[in-house]
Design an enzyme around this catalytic site. Structure first.
Site, PDB file in Angstrom:
ATOM      1  N   THR A  83      58.342  91.921  68.846  1.00 47.54           N
ATOM      2  CA  THR A  83      58.239  93.231  68.212  1.00 47.54           C
ATOM      3  C   THR A  83      57.027  93.997  68.724  1.00 47.54           C
ATOM      4  O   THR A  83      56.033  93.407  69.149  1.00 47.54           O
ATOM      5  CB  THR A  83      58.079  93.097  66.680  1.00 47.54           C
ATOM      6  OG1 THR A  83      56.822  92.456  66.409  1.00 47.54           O
ATOM      7  CG2 THR A  83      59.189  92.279  66.073  1.00 47.54           C
ATOM      8  N   THR A 143      53.302  93.165  70.475  1.00 49.64           N
ATOM      9  CA  THR A 143      53.472  91.836  71.082  1.00 49.64           C
ATOM     10  C   THR A 143      54.487  91.896  72.214  1.00 49.64           C
ATOM     11  O   THR A 143      54.269  91.348  73.294  1.00 49.64           O
ATOM     12  CB  THR A 143      53.938  90.818  70.026  1.00 49.64           C
ATOM     13  OG1 THR A 143      53.028  90.822  68.936  1.00 49.64           O
ATOM     14  CG2 THR A 143      54.015  89.420  70.627  1.00 49.64           C
ATOM     15  N   ARG A 184      57.508  99.646  58.521  1.00 43.97           N
ATOM     16  CA  ARG A 184      57.610  98.867  57.284  1.00 43.97           C
ATOM     17  C   ARG A 184      58.912  98.074  57.226  1.00 43.97           C
ATOM     18  O   ARG A 184      58.973  97.009  56.594  1.00 43.97           O
ATOM     19  CB  ARG A 184      57.515  99.787  56.066  1.00 43.97           C
ATOM     20  CG  ARG A 184      56.105 100.294  55.777  1.00 43.97           C
ATOM     21  CD  ARG A 184      56.042 100.983  54.422  1.00 43.97           C
ATOM     22  NE  ARG A 184      54.686 101.294  54.041  1.00 43.97           N
ATOM     23  CZ  ARG A 184      54.301 101.556  52.799  1.00 43.97           C
ATOM     24  NH1 ARG A 184      55.191 101.513  51.819  1.00 43.97           N
ATOM     25  NH2 ARG A 184      53.062 101.857  52.521  1.00 43.97           N
ATOM     26  N   LYS A 224      59.960  77.116  54.927  1.00 45.94           N
ATOM     27  CA  LYS A 224      60.895  76.470  54.005  1.00 45.94           C
ATOM     28  C   LYS A 224      61.905  75.625  54.768  1.00 45.94           C
ATOM     29  O   LYS A 224      62.265  74.521  54.318  1.00 45.94           O
ATOM     30  CB  LYS A 224      61.628  77.534  53.173  1.00 45.94           C
ATOM     31  CG  LYS A 224      62.672  76.946  52.226  1.00 45.94           C
ATOM     32  CD  LYS A 224      63.323  77.994  51.350  1.00 45.94           C
ATOM     33  CE  LYS A 224      64.348  77.350  50.431  1.00 45.94           C
ATOM     34  NZ  LYS A 224      64.962  78.313  49.488  1.00 45.94           N
ATOM     35  N   ARG A 257      28.770  65.930  55.697  1.00 42.73           N
ATOM     36  CA  ARG A 257      28.721  64.482  55.959  1.00 42.73           C
ATOM     37  C   ARG A 257      29.126  63.687  54.718  1.00 42.73           C
ATOM     38  O   ARG A 257      29.799  62.671  54.796  1.00 42.73           O
ATOM     39  CB  ARG A 257      27.312  64.071  56.391  1.00 42.73           C
ATOM     40  CG  ARG A 257      26.949  64.492  57.814  1.00 42.73           C
ATOM     41  CD  ARG A 257      25.552  64.056  58.159  1.00 42.73           C
ATOM     42  NE  ARG A 257      24.566  64.709  57.292  1.00 42.73           N
ATOM     43  CZ  ARG A 257      23.343  64.232  57.050  1.00 42.73           C
ATOM     44  NH1 ARG A 257      22.978  63.079  57.571  1.00 42.73           N
ATOM     45  NH2 ARG A 257      22.504  64.888  56.278  1.00 42.73           N
ATOM     46  N   HIS A 304      15.704  69.944  43.119  1.00 45.26           N
ATOM     47  CA  HIS A 304      16.790  69.477  42.255  1.00 45.26           C
ATOM     48  C   HIS A 304      17.272  70.555  41.288  1.00 45.26           C
ATOM     49  O   HIS A 304      17.380  70.341  40.084  1.00 45.26           O
ATOM     50  CB  HIS A 304      16.384  68.221  41.500  1.00 45.26           C
ATOM     51  CG  HIS A 304      16.012  67.079  42.394  1.00 45.26           C
ATOM     52  ND1 HIS A 304      16.808  66.660  43.435  1.00 45.26           N
ATOM     53  CD2 HIS A 304      14.904  66.281  42.417  1.00 45.26           C
ATOM     54  CE1 HIS A 304      16.220  65.642  44.050  1.00 45.26           C
ATOM     55  NE2 HIS A 304      15.069  65.399  43.460  1.00 45.26           N
ATOM     56  N   GLY A 350       9.303  67.586  49.566  1.00 44.28           N
ATOM     57  CA  GLY A 350      10.726  67.355  49.768  1.00 44.28           C
ATOM     58  C   GLY A 350      11.605  68.426  49.169  1.00 44.28           C
ATOM     59  O   GLY A 350      12.820  68.245  49.058  1.00 44.28           O
ATOM     60  N   PHE A 404      16.391  80.499  21.339  1.00 36.88           N
ATOM     61  CA  PHE A 404      15.515  80.574  20.163  1.00 36.88           C
ATOM     62  C   PHE A 404      14.968  79.213  19.762  1.00 36.88           C
ATOM     63  O   PHE A 404      15.486  78.163  20.153  1.00 36.88           O
ATOM     64  CB  PHE A 404      16.223  81.237  18.980  1.00 36.88           C
ATOM     65  CG  PHE A 404      17.450  80.510  18.479  1.00 36.88           C
ATOM     66  CD1 PHE A 404      17.372  79.238  17.915  1.00 36.88           C
ATOM     67  CD2 PHE A 404      18.701  81.123  18.530  1.00 36.88           C
ATOM     68  CE1 PHE A 404      18.486  78.587  17.428  1.00 36.88           C
ATOM     69  CE2 PHE A 404      19.827  80.478  18.037  1.00 36.88           C
ATOM     70  CZ  PHE A 404      19.718  79.217  17.489  1.00 36.88           C
ATOM     71  N   ASP A 440       8.107  74.034  15.022  1.00 41.50           N
ATOM     72  CA  ASP A 440       7.258  73.011  15.631  1.00 41.50           C
ATOM     73  C   ASP A 440       6.858  73.358  17.065  1.00 41.50           C
ATOM     74  O   ASP A 440       5.741  73.053  17.504  1.00 41.50           O
ATOM     75  CB  ASP A 440       7.919  71.632  15.580  1.00 41.50           C
ATOM     76  CG  ASP A 440       9.347  71.616  16.110  1.00 41.50           C
ATOM     77  OD1 ASP A 440       9.865  72.693  16.498  1.00 41.50           O
ATOM     78  OD2 ASP A 440       9.962  70.527  16.122  1.00 41.50           O
ATOM     79  N   ARG A 492      19.605  85.615  25.263  1.00 43.77           N
ATOM     80  CA  ARG A 492      19.210  84.269  25.706  1.00 43.77           C
ATOM     81  C   ARG A 492      19.616  84.063  27.168  1.00 43.77           C
ATOM     82  O   ARG A 492      20.431  84.795  27.718  1.00 43.77           O
ATOM     83  CB  ARG A 492      19.842  83.209  24.819  1.00 43.77           C
ATOM     84  CG  ARG A 492      21.301  82.942  25.114  1.00 43.77           C
ATOM     85  CD  ARG A 492      21.872  81.847  24.259  1.00 43.77           C
ATOM     86  NE  ARG A 492      23.217  81.482  24.690  1.00 43.77           N
ATOM     87  CZ  ARG A 492      24.092  80.808  23.955  1.00 43.77           C
ATOM     88  NH1 ARG A 492      23.758  80.434  22.729  1.00 43.77           N
ATOM     89  NH2 ARG A 492      25.273  80.493  24.432  1.00 43.77           N
TER      90      ARG A 492
END
Length: 512
Positions: free
Chosen positions: A31, A34, A61, A135, A213, A274, A303, A461, A466, A508
């Site tokens: 087509t 191509t 289309r 398919k 790895r 970390h 590190g 919160f 304490d 928060r």
């Protein structure tokens, strides 16, 4: 084997592939562009119109959506009823399909692309032919990837046909390819419909960037996938200038570090280990910012990863070279800095485009049997709730600057999270504790004598008073926290008792 259909937007090696088919006495249907390329190279082809007897129309289309094409693709060679239907309607079997699709991804990557232009790059006929051929892979060889040309040619030359195993592999690749293509289109169109903020299905796709790895541990396999439209400010788009390839844990840590550094406008440095920052510093220069990040925790940085938001200079490189680091990330490295750092064999250097750093978006994490998707914890200042001073004593200007810096820091620490610091750097970090007062104790212990006069940030919160009492007894002079506990007043009263300032943010920053 009698007939092949070739229609490709990527014409890499297509002439060689078509010539190999011709050598096997395979007739080629082609087509548009191509066909023009193949004709120019002396390869005989049939046009779609010659096969269907129906003209191409509607700006291309409608051309391949025809029974004489799809009957040739879908007809089962092992069923008499299918063979009879093909004979009755003069449908010739198509045994090879070589198709790749309109460049939708490349089109939408261009900022100037309009919606109309994007829509025109949604391929309909191509995926239809690919899916029909895939398919019926019991009989049809379907190729969507130019890398598969050589294997198909090899099998044809050696055996006169492709193996079922190869056809099965190629069919699976086709369905992955068309699924990814459709997912990209769905994501693009969904993003343009503002009310579809929570679509009923999530259809993102990713492309392999790197086979790792191993994963988090050496017995786990892992792959790094890249989003097709990845932001330039992402580890997926970082340019590695030096060092070994990134590991699974490197990638996760690097991502965590750049999320933190984007919080700051001026010179800033982040040391991370970390998935948690071990030191964050700001300054008048990038060297000063790094010194403060290093001084925050000169032990844990060993590190770890260092990320800075300005070009690495020779002076900074000299400081970095004296520490064992896994990765250094920056928007650039001076030539002198590279000369210093590339002498270190084990360090990885990543150059990152910071131009899109201050942006949000979606993020996801896998769970057994599903995926959690949410907005990134990125809040534009104009959308942030008003902060309120809830104690008798208000923070000083320098304390307020410190509260802002450490509030930015604590949102990137694993919950329960506490950060102690001043207006230039973090001093102590308590991360991932099962109770909040435990995180307070760790952060203050790490800060040591520097806790005297410092401020403290909490990602959520205080359920009891304490934590406030422990902080006050250890020299903390101002606290920032979201508020929202049924016992907020107890914490406020305790802060007033010790004469320290407390600010509620109304938001928060849990990070699990």
């Amino acid at each position: 084997m009698t007939r092949a259909l070739i229609s490709v937007s990527n014409k890499t090696n297509i002439v060689d592939f078509a010539q190999a088919l011709v050598r096997q006495n395979i007739e080629i249907i082609s087509t548009g562009g191509t066909k023009k390329v193949l004709d120019e190279n002396g390869i005989p082809t049939l046009s779609i119109e010659e096969v269907t007897g129906f003209p191409e129309m509607m700006d291309g289309r409608v051309k391949t959506l025809h029974p004489l094409i799809h009957g040739g693709l879908l007809g089962r060679r092992d069923l008499n009823t299918h063979r009879s239907a093909m004979a009755e309607h003069e449908i010739t079997p198509i045994d090879f399909v070589c198709v790749n699709l309109y460049p939708f991804k490349d089109t939408i990557a261009r900022l100037e692309t309009t919606r109309e232009e994007a829509i025109e790059q949604i391929d309909i006929g191509g995926p239809s032919m690919l899916r029909s051929a895939a398919k019926n892979h019991a009989a049809v060889t379907v190729i969507v990837d130019t890398d598969d040309y050589s294997q198909v040619i090899k099998e044809l030359e050696q055996n006169g046909e492709t193996s079922l195993k190869t056809r099965q592999r190629l069919a699976a690749k086709v369905f992955r390819h068309t699924a990814a293509y459709d997912a990209l289109i769905a994501d693009y169109l969904t993003a343009q419909v503002e009310e579809e903020t929570q679509p009923d299905s999530y259809t993102q796709t990713f492309d392999v960037k790197q086979t790792l790895r191993y994963g988090e541990n050496s017995h786990q396999t892992a792959v790094f996938y890249e989003a097709p439209q990845a932001n330039s400010f992402s580890i997926a788009k970082a340019k590695q200038l030096h060092g070994k390839e990134l590991s699974y844990n490197n990638i996760k840590d690097a991502d965590a570090s750049i999320r933190i550094v984007r919080e700051f406008n001026g010179p800033a440095a982040v040391a991370l280990k970390h998935m948690n920052p071990c030191g964050i510093g700001i300054g008048e220069s990038i060297e000063e910012a790094f010194d403060r990040a290093y001084d925050a925790d000169p032990v844990s940085i060993f590190g770890g990863i260092v990320t800075v938001n300005e070009t690495v200079t020779a002076e900074l490189a000299d400081k970095l070279s004296k520490i064992f680091l896994e990765i250094v990330i920056a928007p650039g490295f001076s030539e002198d800095a590279l000369e210093v750092l590339t002498k270190k064999k084990n360090i990885r250097l990543l150059e990152l485009d910071f131009s899109e750093a201050r942006q949000g978006g979606k993020e996801s994490v896998s769970v057994l049997g599903g995926l959690l998707v949410q907005d990134q914890d990125w809040v534009n200042e104009e959308d942030a709730p008003e902060w309120s001073v809830v104690t008798d004593k208000a923070p000083t200007d320098s304390q307020m600057r410190a509260l802002k810096l450490n509030w930015k820091a604590v949102k990137h620490v694993k919950s329960n999270a506490i950060v102690v610091g001043n207006d230039k750097q973090t001093l102590g970090i308590g991360a991932g504790q099962m109770n909040r007062v435990g995180a307070v104790k760790i952060a203050i212990e790490q800060a040591g004598k520097q806790a005297e006069g410092a401020v403290m940030a909490s990602d959520a919160f205080f359920p009891m008073d304490d934590s406030v009492e422990y902080a006050a007894k250890n020299g903390i002079k101002a606290i920032i926290q979201p508020g929202g506990s049924i016992k907020d007043q107890a914490s406020i009263d305790k802060a007033n008792e010790y004469g320290i300032a407390m600010v509620f943010t109304g938001m928060r920053h849990f990070r699990h």
